[in-house]
Design a protein around this motif. Structure first.
Motif, short mmCIF file in Angstrom:
data_model
loop_
_atom_site.label_atom_id
_atom_site.label_comp_id
_atom_site.label_asym_id
_atom_site.label_seq_id
_atom_site.Cartn_x
_atom_site.Cartn_y
_atom_site.Cartn_z
N LEU A 218 0.85 -1.19 0.00
CA LEU A 218 0.00 0.00 0.00
C LEU A 218 0.89 1.25 0.00
O LEU A 218 1.76 1.38 0.85
N VAL A 219 0.62 2.13 -0.92
CA VAL A 219 1.36 3.40 -1.00
C VAL A 219 0.58 4.51 -0.31
O VAL A 219 1.14 5.26 0.51
N ALA A 220 -0.70 4.62 -0.63
CA ALA A 220 -1.50 5.70 -0.06
C ALA A 220 -2.97 5.32 -0.13
O ALA A 220 -3.39 4.60 -1.04
N ARG A 221 -3.74 5.82 0.82
CA ARG A 221 -5.18 5.56 0.89
C ARG A 221 -5.90 6.86 1.23
O ARG A 221 -5.42 7.66 2.04
N ILE A 222 -7.07 7.02 0.63
CA ILE A 222 -7.92 8.17 0.95
C ILE A 222 -9.34 7.68 1.14
O ILE A 222 -9.86 6.91 0.34
N THR A 223 -9.97 8.13 2.22
CA THR A 223 -11.32 7.70 2.53
C THR A 223 -12.34 8.66 1.93
O THR A 223 -12.00 9.65 1.29
N THR A 224 -13.61 8.37 2.19
CA THR A 224 -14.67 9.21 1.65
C THR A 224 -14.69 10.61 2.25
O THR A 224 -15.25 11.53 1.67
N VAL A 225 -14.07 10.76 3.42
CA VAL A 225 -14.01 12.08 4.06
C VAL A 225 -12.61 12.68 3.95
O VAL A 225 -12.22 13.54 4.73
N ASP A 226 -11.86 12.18 2.97
CA ASP A 226 -10.53 12.71 2.64
C ASP A 226 -9.49 12.49 3.73
O ASP A 226 -8.50 13.21 3.80
N SER A 227 -9.73 11.51 4.59
CA SER A 227 -8.68 11.11 5.52
C SER A 227 -7.66 10.27 4.75
O SER A 227 -8.03 9.43 3.92
N THR A 228 -6.37 10.53 4.98
CA THR A 228 -5.34 9.86 4.20
C THR A 228 -4.33 9.14 5.08
O THR A 228 -4.10 9.52 6.23
#
Length: 121
Positions: free
Chosen positions: A47-57
């Motif tokens: 995993l390099v990067a993740r962003i949720t529906t509320v823009d939490s990264t």
């Protein structure tokens, strides 16, 4: 059918920048988290990067401060801005998203086909 299509990979010199884009299309009711993974030769996918529906990264420690993930919920897209690239960033980069294709079905994990990023002088 749901498709994830990546673009933006290529060859760049160390210290350079690239911007990866991923667009989700097809039958989509909603998208949960959107991620970028990468896989270098002989290594497991990470995993390099993740962003949720509320823009939490969240970011892998190896890319913190250099990579930025963002999403556009209206366009169903996710981007990865990669700066100060290093040879060790060389890998195939994959877009991943948890997508609900219709109200009668749960979320499923979808993957793009991958795009090659090569950092070399």
């Amino acid at each position: 059918q749901v498709h994830l299509v990546e673009s933006g990979g290529g060859l760049v010199q160390p210290g350079g920048s690239l911007r990866l884009s991923c667009a989700a299309s097809g039958s989509i009711v909603s998208i949960d988290s959107m991620d970028w993974y990468r896989q270098a030769p002989g290594k497991p996918r990470e995993l390099v990067a993740r962003i949720t529906t509320v823009d939490s990264t969240i970011y892998a420690d190896s890319v913190k401060g250099r990579f930025t993930i963002a999403r556009d919920n209206d366009k169903n897209t996710v981007t990865l801005q990669m700066n100060s690239l290093k040879p060790e960033d060389t890998a195939v980069y994959y877009c991943h998203a948890d997508i609900r294709p219709d109200y009668s079905r749960p979320y499923y994990a979808y993957w793009g086909q991958g795009t090659q990023v090569t950092v070399s002088s």
